[in-house]
Write a protein that holds these residues in place. Structure first.
Motif, mmCIF file in Angstrom:
data_model
loop_
_atom_site.group_PDB
_atom_site.id
_atom_site.type_symbol
_atom_site.label_atom_id
_atom_site.label_comp_id
_atom_site.label_asym_id
_atom_site.label_seq_id
_atom_site.Cartn_x
_atom_site.Cartn_y
_atom_site.Cartn_z
ATOM 1 N N UNK A 1 0.844 -1.198 0.000
ATOM 2 C CA UNK A 1 0.000 0.000 0.000
ATOM 3 C C UNK A 1 0.880 1.249 0.000
ATOM 4 N N UNK A 2 0.742 2.042 -1.039
ATOM 5 C CA UNK A 2 1.468 3.302 -1.176
ATOM 6 C C UNK A 2 0.486 4.443 -0.963
ATOM 7 N N UNK A 3 0.869 5.418 -0.159
ATOM 8 C CA UNK A 3 -0.014 6.544 0.133
ATOM 9 C C UNK A 3 0.201 7.672 -0.862
ATOM 10 N N UNK A 4 -0.904 8.229 -1.345
ATOM 11 C CA UNK A 4 -0.872 9.391 -2.226
ATOM 12 C C UNK A 4 -1.151 10.667 -1.450
ATOM 13 N N UNK A 5 -2.077 10.601 -0.495
ATOM 14 C CA UNK A 5 -2.469 11.743 0.326
ATOM 15 C C UNK A 5 -2.597 11.281 1.767
ATOM 16 N N UNK A 6 -2.008 12.015 2.701
ATOM 17 C CA UNK A 6 -2.171 11.727 4.125
ATOM 18 C C UNK A 6 -2.457 13.038 4.824
ATOM 19 N N UNK A 7 -3.670 13.160 5.359
ATOM 20 C CA UNK A 7 -4.042 14.348 6.119
ATOM 21 C C UNK A 7 -4.938 13.917 7.270
ATOM 22 N N UNK A 8 -5.221 14.821 8.205
ATOM 23 C CA UNK A 8 -6.080 14.463 9.334
ATOM 24 C C UNK A 8 -7.515 14.116 8.937
ATOM 25 N N UNK A 9 -7.907 14.479 7.719
ATOM 26 C CA UNK A 9 -9.293 14.213 7.316
ATOM 27 C C UNK A 9 -9.441 13.420 6.017
ATOM 28 N N UNK B 1 -7.697 -7.162 2.692
ATOM 29 C CA UNK B 1 -8.608 -6.022 2.788
ATOM 30 C C UNK B 1 -8.643 -5.470 4.218
ATOM 31 N N UNK B 2 -8.681 -6.356 5.215
ATOM 32 C CA UNK B 2 -8.673 -5.911 6.616
ATOM 33 C C UNK B 2 -7.416 -5.115 6.939
ATOM 34 N N UNK B 3 -6.286 -5.578 6.434
ATOM 35 C CA UNK B 3 -5.015 -4.897 6.690
ATOM 36 C C UNK B 3 -4.970 -3.535 6.005
ATOM 37 N N UNK B 4 -5.491 -3.442 4.794
ATOM 38 C CA UNK B 4 -5.548 -2.156 4.099
ATOM 39 C C UNK B 4 -6.403 -1.176 4.897
ATOM 40 N N UNK B 5 -7.549 -1.625 5.387
ATOM 41 C CA UNK B 5 -8.416 -0.765 6.201
ATOM 42 C C UNK B 5 -7.672 -0.316 7.452
ATOM 43 N N UNK B 6 -7.050 -1.247 8.137
ATOM 44 C CA UNK B 6 -6.319 -0.931 9.372
ATOM 45 C C UNK B 6 -5.192 0.062 9.113
ATOM 46 N N UNK B 7 -4.436 -0.171 8.063
ATOM 47 C CA UNK B 7 -3.275 0.679 7.763
ATOM 48 C C UNK B 7 -3.700 2.090 7.366
ATOM 49 N N UNK B 8 -4.640 2.199 6.428
ATOM 50 C CA UNK B 8 -5.046 3.523 5.950
ATOM 51 C C UNK B 8 -5.696 4.346 7.063
ATOM 52 N N UNK B 9 -6.602 3.743 7.813
ATOM 53 C CA UNK B 9 -7.285 4.479 8.880
ATOM 54 C C UNK B 9 -6.316 4.842 10.008
ATOM 55 N N UNK B 10 -5.421 3.930 10.358
ATOM 56 C CA UNK B 10 -4.461 4.212 11.434
ATOM 57 C C UNK B 10 -3.528 5.365 11.073
ATOM 58 N N UNK B 11 -3.100 5.402 9.828
ATOM 59 C CA UNK B 11 -2.220 6.483 9.383
ATOM 60 C C UNK B 11 -2.951 7.827 9.447
ATOM 61 N N UNK B 12 -4.171 7.879 8.935
ATOM 62 C CA UNK B 12 -4.933 9.133 8.967
ATOM 63 C C UNK B 12 -5.267 9.574 10.371
ATOM 64 N N UNK C 1 -2.202 10.871 12.040
ATOM 65 C CA UNK C 1 -1.888 12.215 11.533
ATOM 66 C C UNK C 1 -2.771 13.246 12.232
ATOM 67 N N UNK C 2 -4.023 12.878 12.513
ATOM 68 C CA UNK C 2 -4.961 13.815 13.137
ATOM 69 C C UNK C 2 -4.563 14.188 14.561
ATOM 70 N N UNK C 3 -3.844 13.314 15.262
ATOM 71 C CA UNK C 3 -3.492 13.595 16.655
ATOM 72 C C UNK C 3 -1.988 13.750 16.880
ATOM 73 N N UNK C 4 -1.205 13.722 15.817
ATOM 74 C CA UNK C 4 0.255 13.832 15.952
ATOM 75 C C UNK C 4 0.658 15.130 16.636
ATOM 76 N N UNK C 5 -0.039 16.222 16.347
ATOM 77 C CA UNK C 5 0.307 17.511 16.951
ATOM 78 C C UNK C 5 0.087 17.531 18.469
ATOM 79 N N UNK C 6 -0.638 16.534 18.983
ATOM 80 C CA UNK C 6 -0.881 16.415 20.418
ATOM 81 C C UNK C 6 0.102 15.449 21.090
ATOM 82 N N UNK D 1 -11.505 7.667 17.622
ATOM 83 C CA UNK D 1 -11.889 8.046 16.262
ATOM 84 C C UNK D 1 -12.523 6.838 15.577
ATOM 85 N N UNK D 2 -13.367 7.127 14.596
ATOM 86 C CA UNK D 2 -13.924 6.106 13.727
ATOM 87 C C UNK D 2 -13.654 6.542 12.292
ATOM 88 N N UNK D 3 -13.008 5.672 11.526
ATOM 89 C CA UNK D 3 -12.689 5.958 10.129
ATOM 90 C C UNK D 3 -13.363 4.934 9.236
#
Length: 137
Positions: free
Chosen positions: A21-29, A53-64, A67-72, A108-110
């Protein structure tokens, strides 16, 4: 600036690198990405293993979510993964799109969709509950 790990496949664990899985966009939203489904993702019946499929869901949502709470000074860990697969007879490029449904200080729920790159057919979708936790120093 908050610390955020590199997401390059070259520096990933063997498990994550093999997923591809390669990321194109990573942002808090929003997180978008892509991967090529091949025989390395298939089960004994030559179909995409639902764990992919489960791993893709886990990886993409966990990264986002992270990112949303990294500043904390936090990151997000999955606590509940519900992934439905609709099409398992797949080889070739797929697209991944993850977006938050709910975000607060503790959890969070993604929602994540996985579609074929060519026809935009929905292959799988999932949702991941995550807990925001402090970074380990």
């Amino acid at each position: 600036m908050e610390a955020f790990p590199t997401l390059e496949l070259e520096s990933a664990s063997r498990f994550v690198a093999e997923l591809g899985l390669t990321f194109d966009t990573v942002s808090p939203d929003r997180v978008t990405g892509h991967l090529d489904i091949g025989t390395q993702h298939h089960d004994a019946w030559n179909a995409v293993h639902n764990g992919v499929y489960c791993t893709v869901v886990e990886r993409a949502a966990s990264v986002g979510a992270s990112r949303a709470v990294a500043h904390l000074g936090q990151f997000a860990v999955g606590t509940g993964n519900a992934t439905d697969s609709f099409v398992r007879d797949v080889t070739g490029p797929v697209r991944v799109d993850a977006r938050p449904v709910f975000q607060d200080a503790d959890q969070q729920l993604w929602e994540v969709t996985i579609t074929s790159a060519g026809m935009s057919a929905l292959l799988a979708r999932g949702q991941l509950w995550l807990q925001n936790v402090p970074l380990r120093r």
